[in-house]
Write an enzyme that holds these catalytic residues in place. Structure first.
Site, PDB file in Angstrom:
ATOM      1  N   ASN A 123       0.861  -1.191   0.000  1.00 36.39           N
ATOM      2  CA  ASN A 123       0.000   0.000   0.000  1.00 36.39           C
ATOM      3  C   ASN A 123       0.894   1.237   0.000  1.00 36.39           C
ATOM      4  O   ASN A 123       2.010   1.202   0.518  1.00 36.39           O
ATOM      5  CB  ASN A 123      -0.883   0.005   1.258  1.00 36.39           C
ATOM      6  CG  ASN A 123      -1.788   1.221   1.324  1.00 36.39           C
ATOM      7  OD1 ASN A 123      -2.461   1.560   0.342  1.00 36.39           O
ATOM      8  ND2 ASN A 123      -1.824   1.882   2.465  1.00 36.39           N
ATOM      9  N   HIS A 125       0.920   5.316   1.199  1.00 41.19           N
ATOM     10  CA  HIS A 125       0.205   6.240   2.088  1.00 41.19           C
ATOM     11  C   HIS A 125       0.932   7.582   2.092  1.00 41.19           C
ATOM     12  O   HIS A 125       2.163   7.620   2.188  1.00 41.19           O
ATOM     13  CB  HIS A 125       0.166   5.656   3.508  1.00 41.19           C
ATOM     14  CG  HIS A 125      -0.602   6.521   4.458  1.00 41.19           C
ATOM     15  ND1 HIS A 125      -1.977   6.606   4.426  1.00 41.19           N
ATOM     16  CD2 HIS A 125      -0.193   7.363   5.441  1.00 41.19           C
ATOM     17  CE1 HIS A 125      -2.371   7.457   5.362  1.00 41.19           C
ATOM     18  NE2 HIS A 125      -1.319   7.937   5.992  1.00 41.19           N
ATOM     19  N   SER A 152       4.935   6.770   2.220  1.00 39.12           N
ATOM     20  CA  SER A 152       5.461   5.469   2.655  1.00 39.12           C
ATOM     21  C   SER A 152       4.824   4.372   1.813  1.00 39.12           C
ATOM     22  O   SER A 152       3.622   4.398   1.564  1.00 39.12           O
ATOM     23  CB  SER A 152       5.082   5.192   4.111  1.00 39.12           C
ATOM     24  OG  SER A 152       5.437   6.254   4.959  1.00 39.12           O
ATOM     25  N   ASP A 161      -3.086   1.195   7.480  1.00 37.58           N
ATOM     26  CA  ASP A 161      -1.789   1.851   7.288  1.00 37.58           C
ATOM     27  C   ASP A 161      -0.726   1.367   8.272  1.00 37.58           C
ATOM     28  O   ASP A 161       0.144   2.126   8.708  1.00 37.58           O
ATOM     29  CB  ASP A 161      -1.933   3.383   7.347  1.00 37.58           C
ATOM     30  CG  ASP A 161      -2.875   3.898   6.273  1.00 37.58           C
ATOM     31  OD1 ASP A 161      -2.870   3.328   5.172  1.00 37.58           O
ATOM     32  OD2 ASP A 161      -3.628   4.849   6.538  1.00 37.58           O
TER      33      ASP A 161
END
Ligand code: GRF
Length: 213
Positions: A123, A125, A152, A161
């Site tokens: 992911n 972020h 990140s 997250d």
């Protein structure tokens, strides 16, 4: 599993093309950056499928322009998060996806999807995690008055997250920044590091040695 330190930085081009599935909810500028990196030969990968959840998400248009299959999974038409994630996992597996890339996927994912791709879900972020997780990370950074923020790329775990961080880039907060200007500079860095982080994660995964050895 023990992970080997990610440094030194490049080159870390995987030998065989990584088979990526992208999940996105909105514009898809990160999808675009990954597709460009592949085209430029900077990332040895293929995008097998783009999944999106908002019927009017621009990422679908972008996928079509690239000739990449796209599939809508409108979360409003599913009875639960698990049902949605089950359907998504099946679609990704049917397309032979090995690495799932959440590039602006604005839904919480369940263990059902995470378990289908163990240590193979990433992911991005828009903050320097663990600072400012969750929604409106750029607003959070401005409100806190930090002078440096960034973005990140991390492995996906159940908590929003969270998960081991693969790569980060720092972005200074300038005196006159508002959400739009800061977000734009953060996104430039996202586009730079996301392809690198995918390659690094794949290389790290190749070097992962089971603890039992
Ligand atoms: C990115 O800023 C990412 O950090 C966040 O959602 C945004 C997606 O942007 N999770 P885009 O759709 O890739 O343009």
């Amino acid at each position: 599993m023990s992970l080997i330190s990610p440094f030194p930085l490049p080159p870390f081009t995987p030998q065989t093309p990584l088979r990526l599935g992208i999940m996105a909810s909105g514009s898809g500028s990160n999808f675009q950056a990954i597709a460009e990196a592949i085209k430029q030969g900077e990332l040895n990968a293929r995008i097998e499928l783009v999944i999106y959840n908002n019927p009017d998400a621009k990422v679908a248009e972008r996928a079509k322009q690239w000739g990449i299959p796209d599939q809508l999974f409108d979360h409003r038409t599913f009875s639960s998060r698990e049902a949605l994630d089950e359907a998504i996992a099946q679609a990704l597996q049917q397309h032979g996806v090995e690495w799932v890339i959440m590039a602006g996927w604005m839904r919480r994912v369940t263990q059902r999807l995470i378990s289908a791709f163990p240590e193979r879900m990433l992911n991005i972020h828009p903050s320097l995690l663990p600072s400012f997780p969750g929604m409106r990370a750029v607003e959070q950074a401005l409100a806190a008055g930090v002078k440096i923020t960034g973005c990140s790329v991390h492995y996906v775990e159940l908590a929003v997250d969270s998960g081991p961080i693969i790569m980060q880039a720092a972005v200074p907060v300038l005196p006159n920044d508002d959400v739009a200007t800061l977000q734009a500079r953060i996104q430039q860095q996202e586009h730079r590091i996301f392809p690198l982080a995918i390659a690094l994660a794949a290389q790290t995964s190749d070097m992962t040695v089971p603890d039992s050895i």
